[in-house]
Design an enzyme around this catalytic site. Sequence first.
Site, PDB file in Angstrom:
ATOM      1  N   SER A  57       0.757  -1.062  -0.044  1.00 30.62           N
ATOM      2  CA  SER A  57      -0.102   0.163  -0.138  1.00 30.62           C
ATOM      3  C   SER A  57       0.704   1.244   0.050  1.00 30.62           C
ATOM      4  O   SER A  57       1.962   1.217   0.305  1.00 30.62           O
ATOM      5  CB  SER A  57      -1.005  -0.020   1.304  1.00 30.62           C
ATOM      6  N   TYR A 206       3.805   6.681  17.450  1.00 28.94           N
ATOM      7  CA  TYR A 206       4.037   6.729  16.117  1.00 28.94           C
ATOM      8  C   TYR A 206       5.339   7.686  16.060  1.00 28.94           C
ATOM      9  O   TYR A 206       6.520   7.172  15.827  1.00 28.94           O
ATOM     10  CB  TYR A 206       3.111   7.059  15.185  1.00 28.94           C
ATOM     11  N   LYS A 210       9.373   7.003  15.712  1.00 21.30           N
ATOM     12  CA  LYS A 210      10.280   7.329  14.656  1.00 21.30           C
ATOM     13  C   LYS A 210      11.519   8.041  15.201  1.00 21.30           C
ATOM     14  O   LYS A 210      12.485   8.049  14.625  1.00 21.30           O
ATOM     15  CB  LYS A 210       9.429   8.337  13.865  1.00 21.30           C
TER      16      LYS A 210
END
Length: 319
Positions: A57, A206, A210
């Site tokens: 995707s 998230y 990162k």
Amino acid sequence: MTAPLPVRAIDTAMDRSLVLGYTTIGLRVRRALPGWPADPRPGALAGKDVLVTGASSGLGIATVEGLAALGATVHLVVRDEVKGTRVRDEIAARQPGSTLRVWRCDVGDLDDVRRFAADLGRELPAIHAVVHNAGLMPPERTESAQGHELSMAVHVLGPVVMTEALRPQLAGGRVVLVSSGGLYSQTLRADDPEYRKGDYSPTTAYARSKRMQVEMLPLLADRWSLDGINASAMHPGWADTPGVQESLPLFRSITRPVLRDDAQGADTSVWLVGSEPAPPAGRFWHDRRARPIDIVPSTRASQDARTAAWAWLAQAAGL
């Protein structure tokens, strides 16, 4: 080619403004300015095998297409093999003659990562590059099969374990960690890498994962350089990915006219894999230029925090 000082000043100003630098505006302006790094030469990856995780995707598909266009045999590493096969067939229809293979692996499950790497390693003697693109943003705190917070498992632990397991095949090759500009909002939480404290926020989890990626990158790059592996990280800017569509609908509704398409978001990943000579290792890239990992002093990690984070990573990934 080094860009002239005024061009670098414009580039930096756009980068700090976010809206100009991270959107399609930034990429288009930078491409038009003097000093834009050259595209990889046609056929640069002919005869080379490249892995892309999260290949079914968004940015993953665009990365596969960009690498296949340079002649690579691209291995689509996906969790859903049925979906991955459908995507492979769609890409092959758009790019006749491309060589694409599908492999199943749940990047968040470290046992499955090791199983996949063993299977792949028995078949491929050499791998030119791995693009660690797989990502997710679970709406609530979720744990992997090994009990790790899932964002950290998919974005940090899985890529490290996979690279470690494939070091013999990757000797002399490249590793790209696909990060996010969202990391600028968080500091390194070495005191709570598994997000066990406080109320859980998907976007914070998230961004923390990162942040962990880029803080650990120099140490990982040094470690893997012993095998001649060139390791880098990049962020794609603001791209209209399925993850943004599903997890950040308000943000998307506001920024949609200037969001990058998938190919624009994947541009730097493809460049890092295909350009010669290889860009300098251990750096954080956006739009083909190395970027700082901190914009404001409050997010800057101490050496003690990095040491503690590395100790956690080494234990969790079995280094």
